[in-house]
Structures are given as C-alpha cells and as structure tokens.
Design a protein around this motif. Structure first.
Motif: not given
Length: 203
Positions: A1-6, A110-123, A172-175, A178-182
C-alpha cells in the motif's frame, strides 16, 4: 500500500454480497462475493448502549455494547439474483418472480463495499447482514426522465463469535487489498493487543 494516508472519503462503489452459511459445528463460510451494481447511497447507524455506573460522586465505570449497525442501502435497481437468493423470491416456470408470506427465516450474507479516498479506496466488509424487502414506489414521467431507486433496509448484527466488521487501513497489505472482492476477508490474528491491524486470508 502507498505510504501516503487518506485525508477524505467519498463516493460509494463496488458493493458486493456473499451468502453466509453457518455450520452445525459453529463454523462460518461465505460464497464468492457477487457484485450489486448501481449503488446510490449507504447509511448505517451504529447500534448499542453505553451504561454508566456511578460511585464516589462520579462515573466510576462505563460499560458499552456493540450491537452492529442498521440502516439503508439505496440502489438503482435490486438485481434479480439478490431477490431470489437473499430476499427469497421464487421464480415460476414462466420466469415470473413470486413473493410469498410464509418465508420466516432470513438469509444471512456479508456486505462488501468501498469509499473512494484521495489516496486509496477504503474497503469494508460487514459479516452478518440481513435485508428486508423494499417498498414499491415510482412516479410518472415528466418532461425529463428521472430514474427511480430501490432501498433495502439492512441489519448488520454481530456474528455469534463477536465479529462485526473489517475495513482496510493504512498498513493493509497489497495482497489483501487486491483480493478483497475475491473472497470474504476474515482476521486470523490481531497485532498490538487488539489495537493494531489484523492479518488473515479470505475463506
């Protein structure tokens, strides 16, 4: 994940649902998440109580309870698969959806969703949800077409093991991200005495 924070969040998207099966041995398993397109808004209020105990003229102790969340999910149109698999409408031989009054038990998911952020979406994932049937409403077309929406009343209760919700964080790790909706993410170990991040794999 990016070092910058939302710094901000906006724009609900990527709403998914995964049917929950509760085993007789107390295990929880989830089907593969399925997308629910056309999300318009999500509003969930926290449920729970805060009870103070007074002694020595002050609040000596305060107990709190987490009873999950309840609220509304508004979407352009509820998908047919959601109506049959979760709202338990039945399709007859002519392809007509039938609603019956003798359905008494809810389907959990289970309900999964996300909100956009200025850096990364929050899932996010809520682990133990139920949905009640939506109202029927529309209005006549005027000089311009204004699409109607459908709203589900949602309840997200704690699972029997206490699990309510997870969300991605700064570390949160990149893996995992990226697999949040799998598959539905479930925590396996807490770091930092429960105040840090959690790690695990989908199940």
């Amino acid at each position: 994940m990016a070092t910058k924070k939302n710094k901000v969040k906006y724009n609900l998207k990527n709403v998914h649902a995964a049917i929950l099966t509760k085993g007789d041995d107390g295990t929880f398993t989830y089907a593969t998440p399925v997308a629910i397109p056309g999300a318009v808004s999500l509003s969930l209020d926290a449920e729970g109580d805060s009870s103070p105990f007074y002694a020595d003229g002050i609040v000596y102790f305060r107990s709190t309870s987490n009873n999950g969340y309840s609220g509304d999910l508004e979407m352009a149109l509820i998908p047919e698969w959601f109506r049959t698999d979760i709202l338990q409408e039945e399709k007859d031989a002519n392809g007509v959806l039938i609603e019956r009054s003798d359905i008494t038990e809810s389907v959990y998911f289970a309900l999964l969703f996300e909100f956009d952020g200025d850096v990364n979406a929050i899932r996010h994932v809520l682990y133990n949800c139920t949905a009640s049937r939506p109202s029927i409403e529309s209005k006549t077309k005027e000089s311009s077409i204004e699409p109607g929406t459908e709203t589900l009343n949602l309840t997200a209760d704690p699972r029997e093991d206490g699990l309510v919700k997870s969300r991605t964080g700064d570390d949160t790790t990149t893996a995992t991200y990226n697999s949040w909706y799998r598959s539905v993410y479930t925590p396996s170990a807490l770091v930092g005495g429960g105040s840090g991040s959690s790690s695990g794999s989908g199940s």
